[in-house]
Design an enzyme around this catalytic site. Structure first.
Site, PDB file in Angstrom:
ATOM      1  CE  LYS A 180      26.854  63.714  39.464  1.00  0.00           C
ATOM      2  NZ  LYS A 180      26.090  63.920  37.515  1.00  0.00           N
TER       3      LYS A 180
ATOM      4  CG  ASP B   7      29.677  62.536  35.291  1.00  0.00           C
ATOM      5  OD1 ASP B   7      29.396  62.126  36.955  1.00  0.00           O
ATOM      6  OD2 ASP B   7      29.383  63.043  34.739  1.00  0.00           O
TER       7      ASP B   7
ATOM      8  N   GLY C  17      30.988  76.420  38.299  1.00  0.00           N
ATOM      9  CA  GLY C  17      30.936  75.726  39.066  1.00  0.00           C
ATOM     10  C   GLY C  17      30.911  75.534  39.942  1.00  0.00           C
TER      11      GLY C  17
ATOM     12  NE  ARG D 132      26.617  78.739  35.797  1.00  0.00           N
ATOM     13  CZ  ARG D 132      27.590  77.360  35.543  1.00  0.00           C
ATOM     14  NH1 ARG D 132      28.109  76.487  36.512  1.00  0.00           N
ATOM     15  NH2 ARG D 132      27.579  77.461  34.346  1.00  0.00           N
TER      16      ARG D 132
ATOM     17  CG  ASP E  98      25.328  74.918  34.356  1.00  0.00           C
ATOM     18  OD1 ASP E  98      25.791  74.389  34.764  1.00  0.00           O
ATOM     19  OD2 ASP E  98      24.600  74.884  33.123  1.00  0.00           O
TER      20      ASP E  98
ATOM     21  CD  GLU F 113      36.000  70.757  38.581  1.00  0.00           C
ATOM     22  OE1 GLU F 113      35.021  72.049  39.424  1.00  0.00           O
ATOM     23  OE2 GLU F 113      36.063  70.079  38.004  1.00  0.00           O
ATOM     24  CG  ASP F 114      31.171  71.656  39.384  1.00  0.00           C
ATOM     25  OD1 ASP F 114      31.668  71.486  39.165  1.00  0.00           O
ATOM     26  OD2 ASP F 114      30.230  72.776  39.096  1.00  0.00           O
TER      27      ASP F 114
HETATM   28  P1  5GP Z   1      33.830  65.547  34.747  1.00  0.00           P
HETATM   29  O1  5GP Z   1      34.853  65.668  34.288  1.00  0.00           O
HETATM   30  O2  5GP Z   1      34.640  64.738  35.697  1.00  0.00           O
HETATM   31  O3  5GP Z   1      32.892  63.886  33.783  1.00  0.00           O
HETATM   32  O4  5GP Z   1      32.629  66.321  34.573  1.00  0.00           O
HETATM   33  C1  5GP Z   1      32.980  67.324  35.415  1.00  0.00           C
HETATM   34  C2  5GP Z   1      31.959  68.587  35.352  1.00  0.00           C
HETATM   35  O5  5GP Z   1      30.471  67.986  34.305  1.00  0.00           O
HETATM   36  C3  5GP Z   1      31.386  69.343  36.643  1.00  0.00           C
HETATM   37  O6  5GP Z   1      32.802  70.136  36.458  1.00  0.00           O
HETATM   38  C4  5GP Z   1      30.406  69.989  35.826  1.00  0.00           C
HETATM   39  O7  5GP Z   1      30.928  71.220  34.934  1.00  0.00           O
HETATM   40  C5  5GP Z   1      29.432  68.570  34.793  1.00  0.00           C
HETATM   41  N1  5GP Z   1      28.927  68.045  36.226  1.00  0.00           N
HETATM   42  C6  5GP Z   1      28.573  66.495  35.992  1.00  0.00           C
HETATM   43  N2  5GP Z   1      27.890  65.849  36.796  1.00  0.00           N
HETATM   44  C7  5GP Z   1      26.763  66.324  37.095  1.00  0.00           C
HETATM   45  C8  5GP Z   1      25.629  67.120  37.575  1.00  0.00           C
HETATM   46  O8  5GP Z   1      25.570  66.059  38.027  1.00  0.00           O
HETATM   47  N3  5GP Z   1      24.833  68.364  37.235  1.00  0.00           N
HETATM   48  C9  5GP Z   1      25.843  69.686  36.850  1.00  0.00           C
HETATM   49  N4  5GP Z   1      24.594  70.365  37.110  1.00  0.00           N
HETATM   50  N5  5GP Z   1      27.008  69.859  36.386  1.00  0.00           N
HETATM   51  C10 5GP Z   1      27.148  68.562  35.967  1.00  0.00           C
END
Ligand code: 5GP
Length: 179
Positions: free
Chosen positions: A134, A106, A48, A169, A163, A102-103
């Protein structure tokens, strides 16, 4: 408002490519200031973050290096601090100043495990930049990015490297799932 359809779901434009460019340049400026005199190693988290890393690094004026990893987060990560790397780190990180690119953060689970891993492997310092954050979804406070492009509400976004089921993407703007 401009909309796109990705895998049969409709998304509305949330950030234009011009707005994204401004946010990325602002993050780079902060990093250039904070890391003056140092040679950070940027670690881009695939897939991402490829677009964000590419744009960000164009604005970095430091003698920086970049490398790439691909992570697979799984439930055990939070407790064990172990991360499963589909593409592992290719360069030594001992005594390096690491900036993870990082993209989106969450819940923070993925970054929580990866930050811990890098520290255990002997990095001198570990900071995180994420284009999107977020805050309302965060469950691992140590995964709060230091350098954030934009904090967004808890909604699903695509584009600019992110994605929906591997599609979207390549979109230059960022889009949010239509309610
Ligand atoms: P975390 O481990 O912080 O819960 O999740 C991070 C990963 O979840 C990100 O690198 C991404 O791949 C995915 N992710 C979380 N939120 C989103 C979103 O709103 N859109 C997309 N496309 N991917 C997300």
């Amino acid at each position: 408002m401009q909309s796109v359809t990705v895998n049969n779901l409709v998304f509305d434009e949330y950030l234009s490519k011009e707005e994204i460019a401004t946010l990325v340049a602002q993050v780079a400026e902060r990093i250039n200031t904070d890391y003056a005199g140092r040679e950070p190693l940027f670690v881009c988290v695939l897939n991402g973050a490829f677009m964000y890393a590419s744009d960000l690094l164009k604005h970095i004026t430091l003698p920086a290096e970049i490398t790439f990893v691909r992570l697979k987060s799984y439930e055990g990560t939070a407790t064990t601090g172990k991360v499963n790397m589909l593409i592992p780190l290719q360069v030594p990180i001992q005594d390096r100043d690491i900036i993870i690119v990082e993209d989106i953060v969450d819940t923070g689970l993925t970054m929580h495990g990866f930050i811990q891993y890098l520290k255990e492997e002997g990095a001198r310092s570990v900071e995180l930049t994420s284009f999107l954050f977020k805050p309302d979804a965060l469950q691992y406070p140590d995964a709060t990015p230091k350098y954030i492009g934009k904090s967004i509400p808890t909604a699903f976004v695509v584009g600019y490297g992110l994605d929906y089921d591997e599609k979207g993407r390549n979109l230059e703007s960022l889009y949010v799932l239509k309610k």
